[in-house]
Design an enzyme around this catalytic site. Structure first.
Site, PDB file in Angstrom:
ATOM      1  N   GLY A 155       0.921  -1.251  -0.027  1.00  0.00           N
ATOM      2  CA  GLY A 155       0.063  -0.173  -0.342  1.00  0.00           C
ATOM      3  C   GLY A 155       0.680   1.043   0.035  1.00  0.00           C
ATOM      4  O   GLY A 155       1.935   1.316  -0.509  1.00  0.00           O
ATOM      5  N   ARG A 156       0.292   2.495   0.419  1.00  0.00           N
ATOM      6  CA  ARG A 156       1.190   3.665   0.502  1.00  0.00           C
ATOM      7  C   ARG A 156       2.432   3.452   1.278  1.00  0.00           C
ATOM      8  O   ARG A 156       3.328   3.958   0.914  1.00  0.00           O
ATOM      9  CB  ARG A 156       0.213   4.345   0.924  1.00  0.00           C
ATOM     10  CG  ARG A 156      -0.969   5.179  -0.031  1.00  0.00           C
ATOM     11  CD  ARG A 156      -2.083   6.142   0.806  1.00  0.00           C
ATOM     12  NE  ARG A 156      -2.786   5.228   1.520  1.00  0.00           N
ATOM     13  CZ  ARG A 156      -3.994   5.404   1.778  1.00  0.00           C
ATOM     14  NH1 ARG A 156      -4.652   6.323   1.150  1.00  0.00           N
ATOM     15  NH2 ARG A 156      -4.908   4.454   2.335  1.00  0.00           N
ATOM     16  N   ARG A 177      -1.957  -8.175  -2.709  1.00  0.00           N
ATOM     17  CA  ARG A 177      -3.297  -9.001  -3.041  1.00  0.00           C
ATOM     18  C   ARG A 177      -3.627  -8.604  -4.566  1.00  0.00           C
ATOM     19  O   ARG A 177      -3.711  -9.276  -5.384  1.00  0.00           O
ATOM     20  CB  ARG A 177      -4.539  -8.069  -2.483  1.00  0.00           C
ATOM     21  CG  ARG A 177      -4.865  -8.888  -1.209  1.00  0.00           C
ATOM     22  CD  ARG A 177      -6.016  -8.111  -0.616  1.00  0.00           C
ATOM     23  NE  ARG A 177      -5.738  -6.460  -0.426  1.00  0.00           N
ATOM     24  CZ  ARG A 177      -6.357  -5.958   0.287  1.00  0.00           C
ATOM     25  NH1 ARG A 177      -7.456  -6.213   0.944  1.00  0.00           N
ATOM     26  NH2 ARG A 177      -5.894  -4.661   0.131  1.00  0.00           N
ATOM     27  N   ILE A 237       6.487  -3.490  10.823  1.00  0.00           N
ATOM     28  CA  ILE A 237       6.150  -2.212  11.065  1.00  0.00           C
ATOM     29  C   ILE A 237       4.425  -2.003  11.344  1.00  0.00           C
ATOM     30  O   ILE A 237       4.114  -1.037  11.189  1.00  0.00           O
ATOM     31  CB  ILE A 237       6.810  -0.974  10.511  1.00  0.00           C
ATOM     32  CG1 ILE A 237       6.643  -1.285   9.081  1.00  0.00           C
ATOM     33  CG2 ILE A 237       8.257  -0.709  10.978  1.00  0.00           C
ATOM     34  CD1 ILE A 237       5.706  -0.578   8.212  1.00  0.00           C
ATOM     35  N   ALA A 238       4.090  -3.500  10.745  1.00  0.00           N
ATOM     36  CA  ALA A 238       2.528  -3.307  10.328  1.00  0.00           C
ATOM     37  C   ALA A 238       1.719  -3.355  11.772  1.00  0.00           C
ATOM     38  O   ALA A 238       1.236  -2.508  12.347  1.00  0.00           O
ATOM     39  CB  ALA A 238       2.346  -4.386   9.487  1.00  0.00           C
ATOM     40  N   ARG A 239       1.574  -4.683  12.178  1.00  0.00           N
ATOM     41  CA  ARG A 239       0.693  -4.940  13.251  1.00  0.00           C
ATOM     42  C   ARG A 239       1.079  -6.403  13.917  1.00  0.00           C
ATOM     43  O   ARG A 239       1.627  -7.367  13.376  1.00  0.00           O
ATOM     44  CB  ARG A 239      -0.650  -5.279  12.841  1.00  0.00           C
ATOM     45  CG  ARG A 239      -1.645  -3.884  12.801  1.00  0.00           C
ATOM     46  CD  ARG A 239      -1.931  -3.144  14.236  1.00  0.00           C
ATOM     47  NE  ARG A 239      -2.652  -1.883  14.210  1.00  0.00           N
ATOM     48  CZ  ARG A 239      -2.099  -0.714  13.927  1.00  0.00           C
ATOM     49  NH1 ARG A 239      -0.802  -0.403  13.769  1.00  0.00           N
ATOM     50  NH2 ARG A 239      -2.929   0.270  13.824  1.00  0.00           N
ATOM     51  N   GLU A 268       0.307  -6.862  22.361  1.00  0.00           N
ATOM     52  CA  GLU A 268       1.048  -5.638  22.816  1.00  0.00           C
ATOM     53  C   GLU A 268       0.102  -4.790  23.759  1.00  0.00           C
ATOM     54  O   GLU A 268      -1.074  -4.576  23.508  1.00  0.00           O
ATOM     55  CB  GLU A 268       1.623  -4.734  21.768  1.00  0.00           C
ATOM     56  CG  GLU A 268       0.751  -4.003  21.035  1.00  0.00           C
ATOM     57  CD  GLU A 268       1.358  -3.485  19.732  1.00  0.00           C
ATOM     58  OE1 GLU A 268       2.216  -3.927  18.960  1.00  0.00           O
ATOM     59  OE2 GLU A 268       0.953  -2.206  19.711  1.00  0.00           O
ATOM     60  N   HIS A 286       6.118   0.474  19.100  1.00  0.00           N
ATOM     61  CA  HIS A 286       5.139   0.588  18.327  1.00  0.00           C
ATOM     62  C   HIS A 286       5.256   2.161  18.156  1.00  0.00           C
ATOM     63  O   HIS A 286       4.214   3.210  18.501  1.00  0.00           O
ATOM     64  CB  HIS A 286       3.674   0.229  19.022  1.00  0.00           C
ATOM     65  CG  HIS A 286       2.635   0.561  17.805  1.00  0.00           C
ATOM     66  ND1 HIS A 286       1.505  -0.349  17.910  1.00  0.00           N
ATOM     67  CD2 HIS A 286       2.499   1.206  16.761  1.00  0.00           C
ATOM     68  CE1 HIS A 286       0.616  -0.128  16.839  1.00  0.00           C
ATOM     69  NE2 HIS A 286       1.252   0.699  16.258  1.00  0.00           N
ATOM     70  N   ILE A 287       6.410   2.566  17.749  1.00  0.00           N
ATOM     71  CA  ILE A 287       6.466   4.100  17.682  1.00  0.00           C
ATOM     72  C   ILE A 287       6.860   4.457  16.108  1.00  0.00           C
ATOM     73  O   ILE A 287       7.487   5.589  15.826  1.00  0.00           O
ATOM     74  CB  ILE A 287       7.872   4.628  18.216  1.00  0.00           C
ATOM     75  CG1 ILE A 287       9.085   3.735  18.020  1.00  0.00           C
ATOM     76  CG2 ILE A 287       7.451   4.471  19.790  1.00  0.00           C
ATOM     77  CD1 ILE A 287      10.311   4.376  18.532  1.00  0.00           C
TER      78      ILE A 287
HETATM   79  C1  DGY Z   1      -1.288   3.373  12.948  1.00  0.00           C
HETATM   80  O1  DGY Z   1      -1.639   4.299  12.639  1.00  0.00           O
HETATM   81  O2  DGY Z   1      -2.036   2.311  12.595  1.00  0.00           O
HETATM   82  C2  DGY Z   1      -0.010   3.242  13.975  1.00  0.00           C
HETATM   83  O3  DGY Z   1       0.163   1.958  13.970  1.00  0.00           O
HETATM   84  C3  DGY Z   1      -0.408   3.749  15.119  1.00  0.00           C
HETATM   85  O4  DGY Z   1      -1.238   3.031  15.907  1.00  0.00           O
END
Ligand code: DGY
Length: 331
Positions: A155-156, A177, A237-239, A268, A286-287
């Site tokens: 994505g972006r 996808r 860096i996603a989830r 988390e 998560h920064i």
């Molecule tokens: C988002 O914007 O989804 C970042 O992970 C901050 O929660």
């Protein structure tokens, strides 16, 4: 009478002042974490909720808060909210896309570089007073320049991460996808669409940049990690939940991949404690979006979405545009 708004967490004071012009706001500048029961109690009589990604809004909360009309999430991700339940209940949900794209892409690179070149590991060693001589094989890492960058989720944010690789003469492969438009692939350093298997097998540095949904739970588990190169790094860096953290810990412990850089974790902030015993993982809380200007832009973006909705306009970042908004009698 102004509509009523609950703040799930503390926010920049000027954003609170802005919201106060349009809403009767119940602030939370003490930054208290609400349990589900506390959130339900606080939301009674509230028209809107200003949420953040760590505030879960499950179906049970939605069912118990009949007056709630909108959730403005201060995050691009919105997997903390049961979107189907919100939509069925006529609740608008908005997020904060775009404003954090470049900052998050910067941070993916910070993690990638720190992980590949063992920055935090060597710093901890130095701080522990262990540095008494230069060694030819001290903290040997992986090269970034000239390597193959793999991106899962284009994505972006994924595209912005890829674009930055131009300066490192990298080859970019991605799995998504659907295939990007040719102009977007060019923007993303001529990224080439490959199968997930090829991505796993070929990437020297694999970055996860896809949104979380139950469908992608444990997309990277033991079987996927087993396909990666022994010298590869994995960056998330996603989830949390996209990676099976237990499987990753086992792989890092046995050096089946070189290293990982993680900004997000399953469950988390109560992440798996075994990560702490590993030297080949860089851990951040998560920064990725946490630059001062970007967090401010996200906070204002969430606020503007709420203000737009209650001023009779379409919120610019509605994630459930098909929703039939409920009509609530204010009493
Ligand atoms: C988002 O914007 O989804 C970042 O992970 C901050 O929660």
């Amino acid at each position: 009478m102004k509509p009523t708004l609950l703040m799930a967490r503390a926010v920049f004071p000027d954003v609170l002042d802005y919201l106060g012009q349009y809403f009767d706001v119940e602030a939370n500048q003490e930054d208290i974490l609400f349990s589900q029961d506390a959130l339900i109690a606080k939301l009674q009589g509230k028209d809107a909720l200003y949420a953040v990604s760590s505030q879960l809004v499950p179906a049970a909360v939605i069912a118990a808060c009949p007056r709630l009309q909108m959730i403005g999430n201060m995050a691009v991700g919105f997997n903390n909210i049961d979107l189907a339940a919100a939509t069925a209940a006529g609740i608008l949900v908005s997020n904060t896309p775009d404003v954090l794209t470049e900052t998050t892409a910067d941070f993916a690179w910070a993690l990638l570089m720190a992980t590949a070149r063992r920055v935090t590991e060597s710093e901890h060693w130095l701080r522990a007073g262990k540095w008494d001589r230069w060694c030819y094989d001290g903290f040997l890492g992986a090269d970034v320049h000239g390597a193959t960058l793999g991106i899962l989720g284009m994505g972006r944010i994924g595209q912005s991460i890829a674009r930055r690789s131009m300066g490192f003469d990298m080859r970019v492969i991605y799995h998504n996808r659907s295939r990007l438009a040719e102009s977007d692939e060019q923007y993303a350093n001529n990224a080439q669409l490959v199968s997930k298997e090829e991505l796993l097998r070929t990437a020297d540095h694999l970055v996860l940049a896809l949104p979380y949904s139950p469908a992608v739970h444990h997309t990277i588990g033991a079987a996927e990690i087993a396909q990666m190169q022994p010298g590869a790094t994995l960056i998330n860096i996603a989830r949390g939940g996209i990676v099976d953290d237990v499987a990753l810990i086992a792989a890092l412990r046995e050096h089946r991949i070189a290293a990982a850089g993680l900004d997000v974790y399953e469950n988390e902030p109560a992440f798996h404690p075994d990560f702490l015993a590993l030297s080949n993982v860089v851990l951040t809380p998560h920064i990725a979006s946490a630059s001062a200007p970007t967090r401010r832009a996200m906070a204002m973006c969430a606020a503007r979405n709420l203000v737009a909705a209650f001023s009779g306009e379409q919120p610019p970042n509605l994630v459930n545009p098909g929703v039939t908004r409920k009509v609530v009698a204010h009493g």
